[in-house]
Motif scaffolding. Structure first.
Motif, PDB file in Angstrom:
ATOM      1  N   GLN A   1      31.542  18.868  32.713  1.00 25.03           N
ATOM      2  CA  GLN A   1      31.293  20.304  32.529  1.00 25.03           C
ATOM      3  C   GLN A   1      29.921  20.547  31.924  1.00 25.03           C
ATOM      4  OE1 GLN A   1      34.683  21.386  30.153  1.00 25.03           O
ATOM      5  NE2 GLN A   1      35.898  22.067  31.908  1.00 25.03           N
ATOM      6  N   LEU A   2      29.566  19.745  30.937  1.00 28.83           N
ATOM      7  CA  LEU A   2      28.258  19.906  30.307  1.00 28.83           C
ATOM      8  C   LEU A   2      27.126  19.568  31.275  1.00 28.83           C
ATOM      9  CD1 LEU A   2      29.041  18.453  26.776  1.00 28.83           C
ATOM     10  CD2 LEU A   2      28.406  20.810  27.300  1.00 28.83           C
ATOM     11  N   LEU A   3      27.321  18.547  32.088  1.00 31.97           N
ATOM     12  CA  LEU A   3      26.302  18.197  33.073  1.00 31.97           C
ATOM     13  C   LEU A   3      26.079  19.321  34.076  1.00 31.97           C
ATOM     14  CD1 LEU A   3      27.184  14.451  33.829  1.00 31.97           C
ATOM     15  CD2 LEU A   3      25.170  15.308  32.640  1.00 31.97           C
ATOM     16  N   GLU A   4      27.140  20.077  34.360  1.00 34.96           N
ATOM     17  CA  GLU A   4      27.020  21.177  35.305  1.00 34.96           C
ATOM     18  C   GLU A   4      26.510  22.455  34.637  1.00 34.96           C
ATOM     19  OE1 GLU A   4      27.361  21.363  38.551  1.00 34.96           O
ATOM     20  OE2 GLU A   4      27.826  19.245  38.758  1.00 34.96           O
ATOM     21  N   GLU A   5      26.907  22.680  33.392  1.00 41.27           N
ATOM     22  CA  GLU A   5      26.651  23.973  32.769  1.00 41.27           C
ATOM     23  C   GLU A   5      25.321  24.042  32.017  1.00 41.27           C
ATOM     24  OE1 GLU A   5      30.052  24.997  30.441  1.00 41.27           O
ATOM     25  OE2 GLU A   5      31.357  25.240  32.185  1.00 41.27           O
TER      26      GLU A   5
ATOM     27  N   VAL B   1      27.542  31.174  39.945  1.00 44.85           N
ATOM     28  CA  VAL B   1      26.373  31.113  39.076  1.00 44.85           C
ATOM     29  C   VAL B   1      26.082  29.651  38.780  1.00 44.85           C
ATOM     30  CG1 VAL B   1      25.355  31.810  36.877  1.00 44.85           C
ATOM     31  CG2 VAL B   1      26.985  33.325  38.043  1.00 44.85           C
ATOM     32  N   ASP B   2      24.898  29.186  39.180  1.00 41.89           N
ATOM     33  CA  ASP B   2      24.501  27.796  38.942  1.00 41.89           C
ATOM     34  C   ASP B   2      25.530  26.815  39.490  1.00 41.89           C
ATOM     35  OD1 ASP B   2      22.260  28.716  37.627  1.00 41.89           O
ATOM     36  OD2 ASP B   2      23.216  28.675  35.659  1.00 41.89           O
TER      37      ASP B   2
ATOM     38  N   LEU C   1      34.673  24.589  39.211  1.00 45.12           N
ATOM     39  CA  LEU C   1      35.151  25.700  38.407  1.00 45.12           C
ATOM     40  C   LEU C   1      34.394  25.727  37.084  1.00 45.12           C
ATOM     41  CD1 LEU C   1      39.011  25.229  38.876  1.00 45.12           C
ATOM     42  CD2 LEU C   1      37.515  26.781  40.142  1.00 45.12           C
ATOM     43  N   SER C   2      34.027  26.892  36.637  1.00 45.30           N
ATOM     44  CA  SER C   2      33.420  27.005  35.315  1.00 45.30           C
ATOM     45  C   SER C   2      34.485  26.735  34.258  1.00 45.30           C
ATOM     46  CB  SER C   2      32.837  28.402  35.118  1.00 45.30           C
ATOM     47  OG  SER C   2      33.880  29.365  35.062  1.00 45.30           O
ATOM     48  N   THR C   3      34.033  26.423  33.058  1.00 50.12           N
ATOM     49  CA  THR C   3      34.973  26.190  31.957  1.00 50.12           C
ATOM     50  C   THR C   3      35.825  27.423  31.710  1.00 50.12           C
ATOM     51  OG1 THR C   3      33.360  24.692  30.952  1.00 50.12           O
ATOM     52  CG2 THR C   3      35.140  25.482  29.547  1.00 50.12           C
TER      53      THR C   3
ATOM     54  N   GLU D   1      38.522  27.606  34.398  1.00 57.25           N
ATOM     55  CA  GLU D   1      39.571  26.619  34.134  1.00 57.25           C
ATOM     56  C   GLU D   1      40.495  27.098  33.015  1.00 57.25           C
ATOM     57  OE1 GLU D   1      38.032  22.779  33.341  1.00 57.25           O
ATOM     58  OE2 GLU D   1      37.672  22.310  35.458  1.00 57.25           O
ATOM     59  N   TYR D   2      39.908  27.659  31.969  1.00 60.05           N
ATOM     60  CA  TYR D   2      40.709  28.144  30.841  1.00 60.05           C
ATOM     61  C   TYR D   2      41.658  29.254  31.294  1.00 60.05           C
ATOM     62  CZ  TYR D   2      41.862  30.511  26.469  1.00 60.05           C
ATOM     63  OH  TYR D   2      42.519  31.109  25.426  1.00 60.05           O
ATOM     64  N   ARG D   3      41.157  30.164  32.120  1.00 60.29           N
ATOM     65  CA  ARG D   3      42.006  31.267  32.579  1.00 60.29           C
ATOM     66  C   ARG D   3      43.131  30.764  33.474  1.00 60.29           C
ATOM     67  NH1 ARG D   3      40.207  36.013  31.011  1.00 60.29           N
ATOM     68  NH2 ARG D   3      38.013  36.298  30.415  1.00 60.29           N
ATOM     69  N   ILE D   4      42.858  29.745  34.280  1.00 55.63           N
ATOM     70  CA  ILE D   4      43.905  29.164  35.129  1.00 55.63           C
ATOM     71  C   ILE D   4      44.983  28.530  34.253  1.00 55.63           C
ATOM     72  CG2 ILE D   4      44.406  27.330  36.786  1.00 55.63           C
ATOM     73  CD1 ILE D   4      41.675  27.915  38.052  1.00 55.63           C
ATOM     74  N   GLU D   5      44.569  27.798  33.228  1.00 51.93           N
ATOM     75  CA  GLU D   5      45.541  27.177  32.319  1.00 51.93           C
ATOM     76  C   GLU D   5      46.415  28.228  31.641  1.00 51.93           C
ATOM     77  OE1 GLU D   5      43.250  23.101  30.908  1.00 51.93           O
ATOM     78  OE2 GLU D   5      42.765  24.997  29.914  1.00 51.93           O
ATOM     79  N   GLN D   6      45.839  29.401  31.389  1.00 54.21           N
ATOM     80  CA  GLN D   6      46.593  30.459  30.719  1.00 54.21           C
ATOM     81  C   GLN D   6      47.695  31.033  31.597  1.00 54.21           C
ATOM     82  OE1 GLN D   6      45.328  29.556  27.625  1.00 54.21           O
ATOM     83  NE2 GLN D   6      45.858  31.666  27.181  1.00 54.21           N
TER      84      GLN D   6
END
Length: 875
Positions: free
Chosen positions: A321-325, A352-353, A384-386, A389-394
């Motif tokens: 994630q960090l490598l992508e973001e 975005v990016d 997927l952006s972080t 991913e967080y919203r999917i987990e929710q």
């Protein structure tokens, strides 16, 4: 710790006794740390204790050799770097130290002292990596030595001029990072991506490297470095370490770190060296000792490895994630590419990016929107952006109550499977636990380790890699891949093939049953949930039920009409044949990078062609010496005068011969056969792309095949494939394909002639083969097999009209083929065809046998079976 008296007692400060006392201290305390770890399994405590031990030794050496004062001399300091700086000294890891000078004027003064200091540590058998720099040199960024600048991110004061260290830590490093942040991040990203590629960009290796493999400790460090550089670039100062990651991420990373620390500490102490490979034997012991999992119930190695993969997946995910973001982690070309991809944004998704964001996050409560997200990902190769991913987990807990099913789910799942980046989307769904929510049958193979002879990945990752292999056919330039790509383009329903691949090994998660049968039962339940129609079900069940059929048939003579007929009739339709051929291609390719050898890819395709011709009622007639066809016409065109010699040579050869060799090869064999009267043993040795090829043409004689196999074993060669043919006149053509384990022939061209002379000498009775084999066996170091293979001998009288087939499965070892061939010769068996294959540590050798020109009688088969089992009994 520096600045206080060490806890260790018994010191004498005389120079003469210092080395001896240091050695005793280091030995005794290292043994105590090992004993304590054996009792507690606490990796972090062991690392802290070794760090304190080394600090204490370093302090005593400093006071004795460098300065009588801990904080002296002025303008000179000792700094811990890397793992030592982090306080992470694993039992056998390097001790990185920096001798820091205020300027270059005093360097010569301390040169000899630094050498003595370092030598004392080396004499203790520490792996010390000392570096000497001035403050100004530390402020320079060297693109060829990025490792040093990165190591400064973990610097820690040990001894000497503290004010000098403070200048380095508080001023030099923050300014250096702010100035070179983009170069640092780009270099870290390049090295990390290259390392990930070396391991196939996956966490799920059966025997992972806990330091350098994806999700290992190196990835944890990279994640921390990237977050630190990014924060320091914004704050222009050192950030609080607890602010580098969100609280939930930090908790997950802390848990993973504790586990990985204990595992690596265990491996170092177990092996007595800096060995970070988690091999099968180590997994067994780690599971039995609850390494990294002291508060859990005892489990087997497979269960313990699931814990490992879960922790490693957390680390890998954060690192990726960090490598992508972090934009600085991209190359300029990649940045342009990601900017172009932003045009893919639509009403549902914002790109975005190169990362997917949701235009309306609350829409995820609709299962259709959730599936469309992964379809979008599979179509465009995005991540997927972080936040996404967080919203999917929710939303997953509410989705679990009423998961989607039926034709609508299959519609989206089938669409995802056919998109070019399906494997990446499936991995993302799996990591988020969505895939097992939709297809519960996959739960049993989630991060499942099944130990066999040559698979590299866990069962679930193997299936993803297989799907990925088919999608990559479109981009491949390899000759065989293009053939399979053309075959794939002809499929009517590729989504059925992909679903079969996804489910073909789920039965491996059901212990003590045939995995094919269990996979079929699980697939039935899955297809009920997806509401597939009867014809779709039949196709998928056919593919799963027969996914080992081609591999099994390759152990027969695939050029024998009867073999082709039996196989083709099982396929029933050309479409099923195409799908099973492609499934086999993908299944083998996903085993490990070297599993699908060129000759195996060729044989799979040859079997497909033969069966396809049969199913289309155009089965090729086998060539005879007097047959007129394109193959023989090509041979005659090359050498028009070879007519009679060619006919005599071909007469009586197995029909498979002309299919196995090119026209040029056949003519070369004819010429070699013509020279037998002058030199009774004709040899041709060539080096191919993957192995050496030895062709022997001579008159048939007892023990011929076994003798050549024995010579190759005596020279340390590893036989990977062999062909053996004889014609009506008793002329034999044997070809052995082998690898040169010790590079004897590869590095010494003069050895080629000696190698060939030794073969001729043995075949003419002038050289003692038994003595050669004894010498080789003495030279070989015995090594225990990771997986024990039970010896099996099976006969088949129905697959050939001319011969009796015997299949020998045994533990691969030096001289195995020689033993088998000798045994068959002793039992008066003539080898008509030999098909040699090796899968990991399992040898699978198939021979078509005759005796006095006929099939073996039942009593003869029994004698051969008994003889083979006795000969292959492993002591």
């Amino acid at each position: 710790m520096p600045g206080r008296q060490p806890e260790f007692l018994g010191w004498s400060m005389t120079t003469a006794s210092l080395s001896s006392e240091l050695r005793d201290l280091y030995t005794e305390e290292s043994a105590r740390i090992q004993q304590q770890f054996a009792a507690t399994g606490d990796g972090r405590a062991a690392l802290q204790q070794r760090t304190r031990l080394v600090e204490s030794i370093v302090q005593k050496l400093w006071l004795q050799i460098i300065s009588p004062e801990e904080h002296g001399p002025s303008g000179f300091a000792l700094v811990a770097l890397g793992g030592f700086g982090r306080g992470w000294l694993f039992p056998h890891s390097d001790v990185d130290i920096l001798f820091l000078h205020a300027n270059g004027e005093a360097e010569p003064t301390y040169k000899d002292s630094i050498r003595r200091f370092s030598q004392e540590l080396w004499d203790l058998r520490m792996k010390v990596s000392p570096t000497t720099r001035t403050l100004t040199e530390c402020d320079r960024f060297d693109p060829t030595n990025v490792e040093f600048t990165v190591s400064l991110l973990d610097c820690r004061y040990l001894l000497g001029d503290r004010e000098l260290f403070n200048r380095l830590h508080d001023k030099i490093i923050p300014k250096l990072v702010m100035r070179e942040a983009q170069s640092l991040v780009q270099s870290l990203a390049e090295v990390t991506r290259s390392r990930h590629a070396k391991y196939g960009n996956t966490v799920f290796h059966l025997e992972p490297n806990v330091k350098d493999g994806p999700g290992g400790l190196r990835d944890y460090n990279v994640a921390c470095w990237l977050a630190l550089i990014s924060a320091m670039d914004k704050l222009r100062d050192w950030p609080e370490s607890r602010t580098l990651f969100p609280l939930s991420t930090r908790k997950q990373l802390d848990s993973a770190l504790e586990f990985l620390m204990s595992v690596r500490c265990f491996l170092h102490l177990r092996q007595g060296r800096d060995d970070n490979l988690l091999l099968w034997e180590a997994q067994d012991e780690a599971a039995a000792r609850l390494i990294g999992t002291p508060d859990t119930e005892p489990t087997n190695a497979a269960g313990w490895m699931r814990t490992y993969f879960g922790q490693a997946r957390t680390v890998y995910r954060v690192c990726e994630q960090l490598l992508e973001e972090i934009p600085a982690a991209w190359s300029s070309l990649y940045r342009q590419f990601q900017h172009w991809r932003s045009r893919l944004s639509n009403a549902d998704f914002s790109v975005v990016d190169g990362l997917i964001y949701l235009q309306q996050p609350n829409a995820l409560h609709d299962p259709e929107m959730l599936l469309r997200t992964f379809h979008f990902m599979a179509t465009h190769g995005l991540r997927l952006s972080t936040t996404t991913e967080y919203r999917i987990e929710q939303v997953l807990p509410s989705l679990a109550a009423t998961p989607p099913r039926g034709a609508e789910l299959w519609l989206y799942l089938g669409e995802i499977l056919t998109q070019p980046y399906a494997a990446d989307a499936l991995r993302a769904m799996h990591a988020l636990k969505l895939l097992t929510l939709l297809l519960p049958e996959l739960k049993t193979i989630d991060a499942l380790v099944v130990r066999d002879f040559y698979h590299r990945f866990t069962v679930d990752e193997h299936s993803f890699v297989a799907i990925e292999s088919l999608h990559r056919l479109r981009q491949s330039e390899a000759e065989w891949d293009r053939r399979y790509a053309e075959l794939f383009s002809e499929l009517e329903r590729p989504e059925l093939l992909y679903l079969a691949l996804l489910l073909h090994d789920v039965g491996k998660g059901t212990p003590n049953v045939n995995h094919v049968d269990a996979s079929l039962q699980a697939a039935e339940r899955c297809m009920d949930r997806l509401d597939l129609d009867p014809s779709e079900r039949e196709t998928i069940l056919f593919l799963i039920g027969n996914h080992l059929e081609i591999s099994a048939t390759l152990r027969r003579d695939i050029f024998d009409p009867e073999t082709v007929r039996v196989f083709a009739e099982k396929m029933e339709t050309p479409e099923r044949l195409k799908m099973l051929t492609l499934l086999t291609y993908a299944d083998i390719k996903a085993v490990n990078p070297d599993a699908l050898t060129p000759w195996k890819a060729e044989n799979v395709f040859q079997l497909y062609i033969g069966a396809f011709n049969y199913l289309n009622h155009s089965v090729d007639e086998r060539l005879r010496a007097d047959t007129e066809d394109d193959h023989l016409a090509q041979i005659r065109a090359l050498v028009p005068t070879a007519g009679r010699k060619l006919k005599n040579f071909l007469e009586g050869l197995p029909k498979r011969y002309l299919a196995a060799y090119s026209a040029t090869d056949v003519l070369a064999h004819v010429e070699m056969a013509g020279r037998i009267g002058k030199d009774s043993v004709q040899l041709q040795l060539e080096r191919g792309r993957h192995w050496f090829e030895l062709t022997l043409v001579t008159n048939d004689r007892p023990f011929l095949f076994a003798s050549v196999a024995g010579i190759l074993a005596a020279w340390g060669m590893n036989i990977v494939k062999a062909n053996a043919f004889s014609n009506q006149a008793g002329t034999v053509v044997d070809t052995f394909y082998f690898t040169d384990r010790f590079r004897t022939l590869e590095l010494n061209l003069q050895e080629w002639e000696r190698f060939k002379r030794s073969i001729i000498g043995v075949l003419l009775g002038e050289t003692d083969l038994d003595r050669m084999l004894r010498e080789r066996l003495r030279a070989e170091k015995p090594g225990g097999a990771k997986v024990k293979v039970d010896t099996k001998v099976d006969f088949d009288d129905t697959c050939s009209t001319r011969s009796t087939l015997v299949q020998v499965i045994a533990q691969d070892r030096l001289g195995l083929l020689h033993s088998v061939g000798s045994c068959l010769a002793q039992q008066k068996c003539n080898i008509e065809i030999a098909l040699i294959d090796t899968e990991g540590q399992m040898a699978i050798d198939v021979f078509y046998l005759t005796s006095n020109g006929e099939k073996l009688r039942p009593d003869h088969e029994q004698r051969v079976r008994t003889s083979l089992l006795e000969a292959l009994q492993i002591e």
